[in-house]
Design a protein around this motif. Structure first.
Motif, PDB file in Angstrom:
ATOM      1  N   GLN A 109     -20.822  31.072   2.119  1.00 53.64           N
ATOM      2  CA  GLN A 109     -20.136  29.804   1.863  1.00 53.64           C
ATOM      3  C   GLN A 109     -18.643  29.978   2.131  1.00 53.64           C
ATOM      4  N   LYS A 110     -17.952  28.838   2.272  1.00 51.13           N
ATOM      5  CA  LYS A 110     -16.511  28.904   2.585  1.00 51.13           C
ATOM      6  C   LYS A 110     -15.698  29.485   1.440  1.00 51.13           C
ATOM      7  N   ASP A 111     -16.263  29.522   0.238  1.00 52.41           N
ATOM      8  CA  ASP A 111     -15.555  30.145  -0.877  1.00 52.41           C
ATOM      9  C   ASP A 111     -15.797  31.641  -0.946  1.00 52.41           C
ATOM     10  N   GLY A 112     -16.551  32.194   0.051  1.00 50.78           N
ATOM     11  CA  GLY A 112     -16.781  33.627   0.140  1.00 50.78           C
ATOM     12  C   GLY A 112     -18.053  34.102  -0.507  1.00 50.78           C
ATOM     13  N   VAL A 113     -18.830  33.212  -1.121  1.00 51.29           N
ATOM     14  CA  VAL A 113     -20.062  33.609  -1.805  1.00 51.29           C
ATOM     15  C   VAL A 113     -21.168  33.749  -0.772  1.00 51.29           C
ATOM     16  N   VAL A 114     -21.852  34.921  -0.818  1.00 50.45           N
ATOM     17  CA  VAL A 114     -22.961  35.191   0.088  1.00 50.45           C
ATOM     18  C   VAL A 114     -24.213  34.507  -0.462  1.00 50.45           C
ATOM     19  N   ILE A 115     -24.882  33.724   0.391  1.00 50.34           N
ATOM     20  CA  ILE A 115     -26.082  33.029  -0.076  1.00 50.34           C
ATOM     21  C   ILE A 115     -27.341  33.577   0.577  1.00 50.34           C
ATOM     22  N   ALA A 116     -27.159  34.353   1.694  1.00 51.25           N
ATOM     23  CA  ALA A 116     -28.340  34.967   2.340  1.00 51.25           C
ATOM     24  C   ALA A 116     -27.885  36.132   3.177  1.00 51.25           C
ATOM     25  N   THR A 146     -26.091  40.485  -6.171  1.00 49.84           N
ATOM     26  CA  THR A 146     -25.254  41.659  -6.496  1.00 49.84           C
ATOM     27  C   THR A 146     -24.120  41.867  -5.512  1.00 49.84           C
ATOM     28  N   LEU A 147     -24.091  41.072  -4.479  1.00 52.55           N
ATOM     29  CA  LEU A 147     -23.031  41.228  -3.459  1.00 52.55           C
ATOM     30  C   LEU A 147     -21.710  40.686  -3.991  1.00 52.55           C
ATOM     31  N   ASP A 148     -20.649  41.331  -3.560  1.00 56.56           N
ATOM     32  CA  ASP A 148     -19.307  40.866  -3.929  1.00 56.56           C
ATOM     33  C   ASP A 148     -18.945  39.608  -3.159  1.00 56.56           C
ATOM     34  N   ASN A 149     -17.967  38.943  -3.687  1.00 58.55           N
ATOM     35  CA  ASN A 149     -17.404  37.801  -2.972  1.00 58.55           C
ATOM     36  C   ASN A 149     -16.703  38.305  -1.713  1.00 58.55           C
ATOM     37  N   HIS A 150     -16.944  37.662  -0.547  1.00 59.26           N
ATOM     38  CA  HIS A 150     -16.412  38.132   0.739  1.00 59.26           C
ATOM     39  C   HIS A 150     -15.205  37.342   1.240  1.00 59.26           C
ATOM     40  N   SER A 151     -14.596  36.572   0.374  1.00 57.77           N
ATOM     41  CA  SER A 151     -13.471  35.742   0.832  1.00 57.77           C
ATOM     42  C   SER A 151     -12.260  36.571   1.257  1.00 57.77           C
ATOM     43  N   ASP A 152     -12.221  37.831   0.768  1.00 54.09           N
ATOM     44  CA  ASP A 152     -11.078  38.687   1.128  1.00 54.09           C
ATOM     45  C   ASP A 152     -11.312  39.483   2.405  1.00 54.09           C
TER      46      ASP A 152
END
Length: 466
Positions: free
Chosen positions: A79-86, A95-101
Motif C-alpha cells: 500500500q502507499k502507506d508502506g504496509v505490505v499486503i501480499a 510479520t513484515l515491517d513497514n516498507h515506507s522507508d
C-alpha cells in the motif's frame, strides 16, 4: 636505450590493458544493471495488467510464486502507506515491517518508478529491487531478484581474460622489441658512420629512415659536419693570412728601418759634409720614421677592432662635420692628382667613435683619389635609409681587376704593387675599413670595372650597439 624503450613500451601496454579491463568491467556492470532493471520493469508492467485487484491478493501472488521461484525472484504488493499486503516470500505478511522507508518504495510513490540495491537481511544476499506505481489501482508493485552484478560472471570470464592478457603481453613484447630495434638501429648506423670520419667531415652519408625525427638527427649531423669543415677551412685560411701578415709586416717595417739605418750610418761616418745633404737625409729619416709609426698605428687599430677588448669611446658624431674636415685635408692630394671631389651628405648623426668614422671615410676617399686618372672625379654620398647609414664612394678611375676584388680587404694586399708603393700608404687602409664596418655590425660591398671606375657601398645600423 633499447632496454629502456622496451620496458617503457611494456609498461604502457600493461597500463592500457588494466585500464581497458577496468573500463570494460564498469561498462559491462552498468549495462547488465540497466538491462536487469529494464526486464524487471517489463515484468512488473505485465503483472500489473493481469493482476486482479478485486480478488484475494494472496491467491493472486500464489499464482506467481511458481514462476518467480524458478527465477529466484520475489514479488510484493504494498500500500502507499508502506504496509505490505501480499508477498511471494516465505515470511508471513503480518510479520513484515513497514516498507515506507525503503528507497525504491519512496521513489515509486513520488516518481512512479523506483530502484534500489542492498543486502537483504531476510534472504541473506544482495538483491536488486524495482518498484512501480500501479496504473490499475492504488498500490505499489515491487520485484526483487538476487543480484551480484558482474561478479557471478567473473569466474567464467577469468580464463578468457588471462588468455587475452597473455596474448596481449606476448604481442606487446614483440612490438616493443621491434619498435626499440627500429629506433636504436638508425642511431647505431649514424654513430658508426660518424666514427668512420677521419678528417674529412663532408664524407658523411645517411639513409632515409622511417622516423622523421631520426632523419632530422642525420640531417643535423651532416650540417654540423659541413660546418666543422667550413670552420676548419676558415681556421686554415686565417692561419695563412696571419702568416702572410707577419711576413708582410716584417717586410714593410724592414724597408724603412733599413733606410733609416743607412742614412744614420752615413751621417755618423762624417762622409756627408754638405749641410743641405745632411738636412735631406734627416728629412728622409723623419719620413721613414713617420711611415713606420703610421704602419704600427694601423696594425694596432686592426688588432683592437678584431679583439674588441679595448674600450671605445663613442658619442654622437655629425658626419657632415667629419667629411668636411676630411675633404679639407685631402685638397692638396686631390689637386696633385687633378681629381674633383663631389660631396652629398644629408644631416645625419650616428652614435660611434669619431676617430673610427674618420678612418672609415678617410681611407675610402683617399683611395678613390690616389687610384684615379688626371681629370677624374670622386662622388661621396651619405644618406639614411631604414635606420641604416648608407655611404657610397664612387670614382671613375682605373678600376680593380675581377680576380682582385675578393682580396682587396686583406692586409697589405696591393692590386698594383709598383703603383701602390709610389702612392704611399701602409697597405692596411681597406682592411681597417672592413674591420670598422664589422665592428659596427655593418656590411661593405664593392663593384668595379677596369678603366671605368669603382664604387664602395657601406651600410651601418645607426643605432647599432657594439
Amino acid at each position: 636505450m633499447r632496454k629502456a624503450i622496451f620496458a617503457k613500451f611494456l609498461q604502457v601496454i600493461l597500463v592500457v590493458l588494466f585500464l581497458s579491463t577496468f573500463i570494460f568491467y564498469i561498462a559491462s556492470s552498468s549495462a547488465l544493471l540497466k538491462n536487469s532493471r529494464k526486464d524487471m520493469l517489463y515484468t512488473l508492467g505485465a503483472i500489473d495488467k493481469v493482476l486482479d485487484y478485486n480478488g484475494n491478493f494472496m491467491d493472486e501472488v500464489e499464482k506467481l510464486k511458481t514462476v518467480l521461484d524458478e527465477k529466484q525472484g520475489r514479488f510484493t504488493i504494498i500500500q502507499k502507506d508502506g504496509v505490505v499486503i501480499a508477498d511471494t516470500g516465505d515470511v508471513p505478511v503480518n510479520t513484515l515491517d513497514n516498507h515506507s522507508d525503503r528507497e525504491e518504495i519512496r521513489e515509486a510513490i513520488e516518481e512512479g518508478i523506483g530502484y534500489s540495491r542492498r543486502y537483504s537481511e531476510t534472504l541473506k544476499e544482495n538483491m536488486l529491487y524495482v518498484a512501480i506505481r500501479s496504473s490499475e489501482s492504488d498500490y505499489i508493485l515491487r520485484m526483487a531478484i538476487p543480484y551480484t552484478g558482474m561478479k557471478e560472471y567473473l569466474m567464467l570470464l577469468l580464463p578468457a581474460v588471462w588468455l587475452t592478457f597473455l596474448v596481449a603481453i606476448m604481442y606487446s613484447a614483440f612490438s616493443a622489441d621491434s619498435f626499440a630495434e627500429s629506433i636504436t638501429k638508425p642511431l647505431k648506423e649514424i654513430s658508426q658512420e660518424m666514427l668512420k670520419v677521419k678528417g674529412d667531415y663532408t664524407d658523411l652519408s645517411f639513409e632515409t629512415y622511417q622516423y622523421p625525427e631520426i632523419n632530422i638527427i642525420a640531417d643535423t649531423t651532416t650540417k654540423m659536419s659541413k660546418n666543422v669543415k667550413d670552420y676548419l677551412n676558415q681556421i686554415e685560411m686565417e692561419k695563412q693570412i696571419r702568416q702572410e701578415f707577419f711576413s708582410n709586416a716584417s717586410h714593410e717595417l724592414k724597408t724603412p728601418i733599413t733606410s733609416v739605418q743607412g742614412y744614420a750610418e752615413l751621417l755618423e761616418s762624417g762622409i756627408i759634409q754638405d749641410e743641405e745633404q745632411k738636412k735631406e737625409f734627416l728629412n728622409r729619416i723623419k719620413k721613414e720614421a713617420a711611415n713606420m709609426n703610421n704602419l704600427i698605428n694601423d696594425i694596432l687599430m686592426i688588432s683592437k677592432l678584431e679583439t674588441k677588448d679595448a674600450e671605445v669611446l663613442k658619442s654622437d658624431v655629425r658626419l657632415s662635420i667629419v667629411l668636411n674636415d676630411i675633404l679639407d685635408s685631402l685638397k692638396p692630394l686631390a689637386a696633385s692628382h687633378e681629381v674633383l671631389i663631389h660631396l652629398d651628405c644629408k644631416p645625419i648623426c650616428i652614435y660611434a667613435n669619431s676617430q673610427q668614422m674618420k678612418e672609415l671615410f678617410g681611407n675610402l676617399i683617399t683611395n678613390a683619389v690616389k687610384y684615379n686618372k688626371p681629370g677624374g672625379e670622386v662622388w661621396v654620398r651619405v644618406r639614411e635609409e631604414d635606420r641604416n647609414l648608407i655611404v657610397q664612394v664612387k670614382d671613375n678611375g682605373m678600376g680593380i681587376p675581377k680576380d682582385s676584388l675578393s682580396r682587396i680587404f686583406e692586409r697589405f694586399y696591393r692590386v698594383d704593387k709598383g703603383r701602390s708603393k709610389k702612392q704611399g700608404g701602409t697597405g692596411l687602409g681597406l682592411s681597417i675599413v672592413k674591420h670598422i664596418v664589422n665592428f659596427y655590425h655593418g656590411t661593405i660591398n664593392v663593384t668595379s670595372e677596369l678603366d671605368v671606375g669603382t664604387e664602395f657601398i657601406v651600410k651601418i645600423p645607426i643605432h647599432g650597439k657594439v
